[in-house]
Design a protein around this motif. Sequence first.
Motif, PDB file in Angstrom:
ATOM      1  N   PHE A   7       0.831  -1.203   0.000  1.00  0.00           N
ATOM      2  CA  PHE A   7       0.000   0.000   0.000  1.00  0.00           C
ATOM      3  C   PHE A   7       0.869   1.259   0.000  1.00  0.00           C
ATOM      4  CE2 PHE A   7      -2.030   3.454   2.371  1.00  0.00           C
ATOM      5  CZ  PHE A   7      -3.122   3.701   1.545  1.00  0.00           C
ATOM      6  N   PHE A   8       1.885   1.315   0.852  1.00  0.00           N
ATOM      7  CA  PHE A   8       2.734   2.495   0.921  1.00  0.00           C
ATOM      8  C   PHE A   8       3.627   2.621  -0.318  1.00  0.00           C
ATOM      9  CE2 PHE A   8       1.761   2.443   5.531  1.00  0.00           C
ATOM     10  CZ  PHE A   8       1.175   3.697   5.572  1.00  0.00           C
ATOM     11  N   GLU A   9       4.008   1.497  -0.919  1.00  0.00           N
ATOM     12  CA  GLU A   9       4.737   1.569  -2.185  1.00  0.00           C
ATOM     13  C   GLU A   9       3.844   2.191  -3.261  1.00  0.00           C
ATOM     14  OE1 GLU A   9       5.908  -2.479  -2.879  1.00  0.00           O
ATOM     15  OE2 GLU A   9       7.708  -2.290  -1.640  1.00  0.00           O
ATOM     16  N   TYR A  10       2.596   1.753  -3.306  1.00  0.00           N
ATOM     17  CA  TYR A  10       1.666   2.299  -4.290  1.00  0.00           C
ATOM     18  C   TYR A  10       1.378   3.775  -3.993  1.00  0.00           C
ATOM     19  CZ  TYR A  10      -2.148   2.544  -7.604  1.00  0.00           C
ATOM     20  OH  TYR A  10      -2.942   2.893  -8.669  1.00  0.00           O
ATOM     21  N   PHE A  11       1.223   4.093  -2.708  1.00  0.00           N
ATOM     22  CA  PHE A  11       1.020   5.481  -2.288  1.00  0.00           C
ATOM     23  C   PHE A  11       2.175   6.332  -2.805  1.00  0.00           C
ATOM     24  CE2 PHE A  11      -0.376   8.076   1.668  1.00  0.00           C
ATOM     25  CZ  PHE A  11      -0.012   9.265   1.087  1.00  0.00           C
ATOM     26  N   TYR A  12       3.403   5.891  -2.556  1.00  0.00           N
ATOM     27  CA  TYR A  12       4.578   6.624  -3.033  1.00  0.00           C
ATOM     28  C   TYR A  12       4.549   6.762  -4.557  1.00  0.00           C
ATOM     29  CZ  TYR A  12       9.243   7.297  -4.824  1.00  0.00           C
ATOM     30  OH  TYR A  12      10.306   7.763  -5.544  1.00  0.00           O
ATOM     31  N   TYR A  13       4.250   5.672  -5.242  1.00  0.00           N
ATOM     32  CA  TYR A  13       4.258   5.672  -6.706  1.00  0.00           C
ATOM     33  C   TYR A  13       3.261   6.681  -7.261  1.00  0.00           C
ATOM     34  CZ  TYR A  13       3.130   4.142 -11.426  1.00  0.00           C
ATOM     35  OH  TYR A  13       2.866   4.115 -12.769  1.00  0.00           O
ATOM     36  N   ARG A  14       2.053   6.704  -6.740  1.00  0.00           N
ATOM     37  CA  ARG A  14       1.020   7.609  -7.265  1.00  0.00           C
ATOM     38  C   ARG A  14       1.359   9.069  -6.977  1.00  0.00           C
ATOM     39  NH1 ARG A  14      -0.967   6.316 -11.582  1.00  0.00           N
ATOM     40  NH2 ARG A  14      -1.300   4.105 -11.563  1.00  0.00           N
ATOM     41  N   ILE A  15       1.836   9.355  -5.771  1.00  0.00           N
ATOM     42  CA  ILE A  15       2.212  10.732  -5.443  1.00  0.00           C
ATOM     43  C   ILE A  15       3.427  11.146  -6.281  1.00  0.00           C
ATOM     44  CG2 ILE A  15       2.977  12.294  -3.610  1.00  0.00           C
ATOM     45  CD1 ILE A  15       0.071  11.419  -3.318  1.00  0.00           C
ATOM     46  N   ALA A  16       4.366  10.238  -6.462  1.00  0.00           N
ATOM     47  CA  ALA A  16       5.540  10.542  -7.290  1.00  0.00           C
ATOM     48  C   ALA A  16       5.132  10.772  -8.735  1.00  0.00           C
ATOM     49  CB  ALA A  16       6.557   9.402  -7.201  1.00  0.00           C
ATOM     50  N   LYS A  17       4.170  10.009  -9.216  1.00  0.00           N
ATOM     51  CA  LYS A  17       3.700  10.180 -10.591  1.00  0.00           C
ATOM     52  C   LYS A  17       3.046  11.552 -10.764  1.00  0.00           C
ATOM     53  CE  LYS A  17       1.592   7.520 -14.221  1.00  0.00           C
ATOM     54  NZ  LYS A  17       2.716   6.976 -14.954  1.00  0.00           N
ATOM     55  N   LEU A  18       2.334  12.013  -9.732  1.00  0.00           N
ATOM     56  CA  LEU A  18       1.755  13.354  -9.782  1.00  0.00           C
ATOM     57  C   LEU A  18       2.832  14.428  -9.823  1.00  0.00           C
ATOM     58  CD1 LEU A  18      -1.180  13.051  -7.218  1.00  0.00           C
ATOM     59  CD2 LEU A  18      -1.365  13.235  -9.706  1.00  0.00           C
ATOM     60  N   ASN A  19       3.925  14.204  -9.123  1.00  0.00           N
ATOM     61  CA  ASN A  19       5.019  15.174  -9.043  1.00  0.00           C
ATOM     62  C   ASN A  19       6.108  14.938 -10.071  1.00  0.00           C
ATOM     63  OD1 ASN A  19       4.081  16.693  -6.821  1.00  0.00           O
ATOM     64  ND2 ASN A  19       4.648  15.008  -5.473  1.00  0.00           N
ATOM     65  N   PHE A  20       5.952  13.929 -10.926  1.00  0.00           N
ATOM     66  CA  PHE A  20       7.006  13.562 -11.862  1.00  0.00           C
ATOM     67  C   PHE A  20       7.320  14.682 -12.848  1.00  0.00           C
ATOM     68  CE2 PHE A  20       8.810  11.121 -15.464  1.00  0.00           C
ATOM     69  CZ  PHE A  20       9.884  10.582 -14.786  1.00  0.00           C
ATOM     70  N   LYS A  21       6.324  15.486 -13.165  1.00  0.00           N
ATOM     71  CA  LYS A  21       6.541  16.584 -14.105  1.00  0.00           C
ATOM     72  C   LYS A  21       7.548  17.589 -13.552  1.00  0.00           C
ATOM     73  CE  LYS A  21       1.959  15.948 -15.829  1.00  0.00           C
ATOM     74  NZ  LYS A  21       0.673  15.934 -15.239  1.00  0.00           N
ATOM     75  N   ASN A  22       7.569  17.737 -12.234  1.00  0.00           N
ATOM     76  CA  ASN A  22       8.512  18.655 -11.596  1.00  0.00           C
ATOM     77  C   ASN A  22       9.898  18.036 -11.438  1.00  0.00           C
ATOM     78  OD1 ASN A  22       6.276  20.281 -11.302  1.00  0.00           O
ATOM     79  ND2 ASN A  22       5.933  19.704  -9.181  1.00  0.00           N
ATOM     80  N   GLY A  23       9.992  16.738 -11.588  1.00  0.00           N
ATOM     81  CA  GLY A  23      11.267  16.051 -11.419  1.00  0.00           C
ATOM     82  C   GLY A  23      11.682  15.906  -9.977  1.00  0.00           C
ATOM     83  N   ASN A  24      10.773  16.126  -9.034  1.00  0.00           N
ATOM     84  CA  ASN A  24      11.102  16.062  -7.614  1.00  0.00           C
ATOM     85  C   ASN A  24      10.374  14.894  -6.969  1.00  0.00           C
ATOM     86  OD1 ASN A  24      11.814  16.513  -5.006  1.00  0.00           O
ATOM     87  ND2 ASN A  24      11.045  18.609  -4.906  1.00  0.00           N
ATOM     88  N   GLN A  25      11.096  13.806  -6.741  1.00  0.00           N
ATOM     89  CA  GLN A  25      10.510  12.618  -6.123  1.00  0.00           C
ATOM     90  C   GLN A  25      10.464  12.743  -4.595  1.00  0.00           C
ATOM     91  OE1 GLN A  25       9.264  10.165  -8.161  1.00  0.00           O
ATOM     92  NE2 GLN A  25       9.846  11.596  -9.763  1.00  0.00           N
ATOM     93  N   ASN A  26      11.184  13.711  -4.027  1.00  0.00           N
ATOM     94  CA  ASN A  26      11.197  13.870  -2.571  1.00  0.00           C
ATOM     95  C   ASN A  26       9.831  14.265  -2.027  1.00  0.00           C
ATOM     96  OD1 ASN A  26      13.860  13.148  -2.301  1.00  0.00           O
ATOM     97  ND2 ASN A  26      14.594  15.239  -2.518  1.00  0.00           N
ATOM     98  N   ASN A  27       9.036  14.962  -2.819  1.00  0.00           N
ATOM     99  CA  ASN A  27       7.690  15.319  -2.363  1.00  0.00           C
ATOM    100  C   ASN A  27       6.864  14.077  -2.061  1.00  0.00           C
ATOM    101  OD1 ASN A  27       8.324  17.993  -2.675  1.00  0.00           O
ATOM    102  ND2 ASN A  27       7.256  18.224  -4.627  1.00  0.00           N
ATOM    103  N   ALA A  28       7.040  13.025  -2.846  1.00  0.00           N
ATOM    104  CA  ALA A  28       6.303  11.788  -2.621  1.00  0.00           C
ATOM    105  C   ALA A  28       6.760  11.123  -1.328  1.00  0.00           C
ATOM    106  CB  ALA A  28       6.479  10.844  -3.803  1.00  0.00           C
TER     107      ALA A  28
END
Length: 132
Positions: A7-28
């Motif tokens: 669940f937390f891996e998927y949570f990270y993945y979805r939030i990272a995908k939302l922020n992927f345009k910014n190139g900042n994975q730390n937000n996830a």
Amino acid sequence: MQIIKTFFEYFYYRIAKLNFKNGNQNNAIISVTVCQFLILGNLLLAIYISIFPEVKRKFNIYELAFIVLLFFGIDYYNSKIYKDKYDEFDQRWKYESKREKLTKMVFIILFIIFAWFLVFVNAFIFDRFKKY
């Protein structure tokens, strides 16, 4: 335990995908950390207040230090786990159906709401709201 990890891996993945345009994975990583911290912190606070119901003071310096260390400990742990794992998670979940993606996103949104809602539930149950 594996369900929670996934669940937390998927949570990270979805939030990272939302922020992927910014190139900042730390937000996830920070998003996952904040939700985990809120759940764990509220659970510990509920246990603490249940054991010591007569305590109505503010946190002392040691309790504040514990809270800060807990947050940064969770953040360090999440950074170790999720750093540079976006591509691995993308390969795992990029072909899921729209219905499956929507269902999982609803669970993630409900989890975020639940994590923040616990703050108010604890304050209400343990009478921590300031009365005017």
